[in-house]
Design an enzyme around this catalytic site. Structure first.
Site, PDB file in Angstrom:
ATOM      1  N   CYS A 119      72.122  85.063  -2.995  1.00 42.58           N
ATOM      2  CA  CYS A 119      72.550  86.208  -3.350  1.00 42.58           C
ATOM      3  C   CYS A 119      73.574  86.422  -4.727  1.00 42.58           C
ATOM      4  O   CYS A 119      72.842  85.529  -5.678  1.00 42.58           O
ATOM      5  CB  CYS A 119      73.802  85.447  -2.194  1.00 42.58           C
ATOM      6  SG  CYS A 119      74.003  86.454  -0.968  1.00 42.58           S
ATOM      7  N   ASP A 120      74.440  86.919  -4.897  1.00 41.59           N
ATOM      8  CA  ASP A 120      74.765  87.358  -6.433  1.00 41.59           C
ATOM      9  C   ASP A 120      74.888  86.218  -7.342  1.00 41.59           C
ATOM     10  O   ASP A 120      73.805  86.804  -8.374  1.00 41.59           O
ATOM     11  CB  ASP A 120      76.264  87.915  -6.030  1.00 41.59           C
ATOM     12  CG  ASP A 120      76.437  89.002  -5.063  1.00 41.59           C
ATOM     13  OD1 ASP A 120      75.500  89.371  -4.553  1.00 41.59           O
ATOM     14  OD2 ASP A 120      77.777  89.584  -5.718  1.00 41.59           O
ATOM     15  N   CYS A 191      72.936  92.080   0.828  1.00 47.02           N
ATOM     16  CA  CYS A 191      73.539  93.244   1.798  1.00 47.02           C
ATOM     17  C   CYS A 191      72.509  94.414   0.812  1.00 47.02           C
ATOM     18  O   CYS A 191      71.730  93.841   0.053  1.00 47.02           O
ATOM     19  CB  CYS A 191      75.130  93.745   1.364  1.00 47.02           C
ATOM     20  SG  CYS A 191      75.725  91.859   1.881  1.00 47.02           S
ATOM     21  N   SER A 468      81.812  95.237  -7.670  1.00 53.12           N
ATOM     22  CA  SER A 468      80.820  94.465  -6.952  1.00 53.12           C
ATOM     23  C   SER A 468      79.829  95.873  -7.451  1.00 53.12           C
ATOM     24  O   SER A 468      79.923  96.939  -7.546  1.00 53.12           O
ATOM     25  CB  SER A 468      81.000  94.702  -5.591  1.00 53.12           C
ATOM     26  OG  SER A 468      80.315  94.812  -4.974  1.00 53.12           O
TER      27      SER A 468
END
Length: 557
Positions: A119-120, A191, A468
């Site tokens: 993730c990010d 996601c 985001s």
């Protein structure tokens, strides 16, 4: 072997006694020690399958003659952290991850590393660490989530946030929102749109640090376990050939990453992370490079939130290598860069077929002739600001309207959901930058509220914070210098006319230089929002968004 420092010779007898305590055999200690950096945890959906990836990587390392040893890396779920104080702790983990991984790897003298992020912030954090540690390293991520499906249509997390805005506008019922809640995130994985996590995982392939498929093979596919085993085998081949991150992550490979970023329409957060990675290899990355590269790089993918396709579709269409091969028809890539496959970029992408021209458009028929991101400058952002141009509707490419000024994200959300923002307004959210936040929060809640309220084609949003990858619309972030440093965004007053021209790459407030100077003379810094703990230390060291929000030791005046 680098690990001889902790396992060979009489002086290392005490060290070997501790390896004995771990249950390690003489045979294992005679092999290279390979650190497996696992970001597995039970709070981030993108990481809940990483324990399986770790076991597959360890199998690959052992099959190829190494001794795998796992140690952890932290990770924050940006979606869960979104819209409250927790988001202040997201970007800042990138440097914690880089620092702690550097500490673990060098303290224990690993010969090679396999990084397992998803993730990010832990993808760029581990890329930064790889550059610093500079032992043979391969990346294999946890993989993207499959898209959800509602009434036959694919949906994702950005759809969920926008549903909340639609509920506030009275255009969705609570039952409909609940259906979204239960269906938009159907599997583990990062996601499913081209949000920050998937953007950065795709760019690991472009940088040469990940094997083909690393950015796109869905988390729930068994193919990802096979990829993980191959990553374990690949790192041993890199070790034998002494191919290190410094041979792979170069100025040219960073520019390749920026080029494919433009083609894919990646998250604006890549404009924080690529400069930070470049900083680690000694390359002074000016975000204005984005405009130079964008001018000659067509945008050929419109994945969510920019369009109706998802990571699973990109994977089926041929993945990142197919995008690279398509773009290289224009001769835009440095094809002689080395990669973890042991081959060059040119060798890797040769013959990679675009299997779906609706998902990866041919360069002759792009979504736009220019790239997915743009850097805007002007008297409101002298050092630059960033917008995901590919996710802006045509009617918002130029926009002029009155400033609606908010000192924090929460106040802006309350105004948007309270119906106080009207068509034509320009929402300005300030003191949310790296230093002023501190932590440079993402603004998915306000952008989703604007979209959900039906204002996405008439209202712009400007901030010294960030957005985001799931944000869409005329959302302009990273405004530098930030408000906490006295940048012009701190001087904007309610009702000032702001002029945005994305085509001309400009962002201005229609106030005279003399008036701005008068306001600057009267401006006083705000008291820090947080004065204790890690965020206070972070705020003291962090630079503005245009520098990648890197940490630098403050200079004594």
């Amino acid at each position: 072997m680098k690990s001889d420092a902790v396992k060979t010779g009489m002086q290392q007898a005490p060290h070997r006694s501790l390896f004995n305590a771990l249950g390690m055999t003489k045979e294992e200690l005679e092999r290279p020690l390979v650190g497996i950096v696992s970001s597995y945890n039970e709070i981030v959906p993108g990481h809940m399958n990483i324990d399986k990836i770790v076991q597959a990587v360890k199998m690959g390392v052992a099959m190829a003659g190494g001794t795998p040893i796992m140690f952890p890396a932290i990770a924050v779920c940006d979606g869960i952290a979104m819209g409250h104080v927790g988001m202040k702790y997201s970007l800042v983990t990138r440097d914690l991850i880089a620092d702690s991984t550097e500490c673990m790897a060098l303290a224990h003298q690993f010969d090679a590393l396999v990084m397992i992020p998803n993730c990010d912030k832990n993808v760029p954090g581990l890329l930064m660490a790889a550059a610093r540690i500079n032992v043979p390293t391969v990346f294999v991520s946890g993989g993207p989530m499959l898209a959800g499906r509602i009434k036959g249509e694919k949906k994702s997390l950005s759809s969920m946030f926008e549903a909340v805005g639609s509920y506030a506008a009275g255009t969705m019922t609570e039952e409909q929102v609940t259906e979204y809640e239960n269906k938009v995130c159907p599997t583990c994985g990062s996601c499913s749109g081209m949000y920050t996590a998937n953007s950065m995982n795709c760019l690991t392939e472009v940088l040469g640090m990940g094997l083909p498929g690393n950015g796109t093979i869905p988390a729930v596919y068994s193919e990802r376990l096979k990829l993980a085993k191959h990553a374990g085998m690949a790192v041993m081949e890199l070790y034998r050939n002494n191919i290190r991150p410094s041979d792979i992550m170069t100025k040219e490979s960073i520019l390749n990453a920026l080029t494919i970023d433009m083609a894919l329409g990646c998250s604006t957060n890549s404009m924080l992370h690529l400069p930070a990675i470049a900083h680690e290899i000694g390359f002074d990355f000016d975000i204005s490079f984005a405009n130079e590269i964008s001018a000659k790089t067509p945008n050929i993918c419109h994945l969510a939130p920019a369009g109706p396709t998802y990571m699973e579709d990109l994977n089926e269409a041929g993945g990142v290598y197919a995008v690279m091969n398509e773009i290289n028809k224009l001769g835009l890539l440095h094809t002689d860069c080395m990669t973890v496959t042991g081959k060059t970029v040119g060798e890797n992408i040769a013959g990679c077929v675009n299997r779906n021209p609706e998902v990866i458009r041919p360069v002759e028929n792009p979504y736009s002739k220019t790239g997915g991101l743009a850097v805007l400058k002007g008297n409101l952002a002298p050092d630059g600001s960033v917008v995901k141009r590919s996710a802006v509707v045509p009617e918002m490419m130029q926009h002029t309207g009155p400033a609606r000024v908010f000192e924090c994200e929460e106040d802006a959300i309350a105004a948007i959901k309270g119906g106080k923002i009207k068509a034509g307004d320009v929402v300005v959210i300030r003191y949310e930058g790296p230093k002023g936040g501190p932590g440079m929060r993402e603004m998915l809640n306000p952008t989703s509220a604007i979209a959900g309220m039906g204002l996405g084609s008439t209202v712009a949003l400007i901030t010294d914070g960030r957005f985001s990858g799931a944000s869409r619309g005329a959302s302009i972030g990273h405004v530098s210098p930030e408000a906490a440093l006295g940048g012009p965004i701190a001087l904007v007053e309610e009702g000032d006319i702001i002029e945005i021209d994305i085509d001309r790459l400009t962002l201005n407030v229609k106030v005279s230089d003399e008036e701005l100077a008068r306001r600057k003379a009267a401006w006083k810094p705000k008291e820090p929002k947080i004065t204790t703990g890690y965020l206070a230390r972070y705020a003291a060291m962090v630079t503005s968004g245009n520098k990648g929000a890197i940490l630098q030791i403050p200079k004594n005046d």
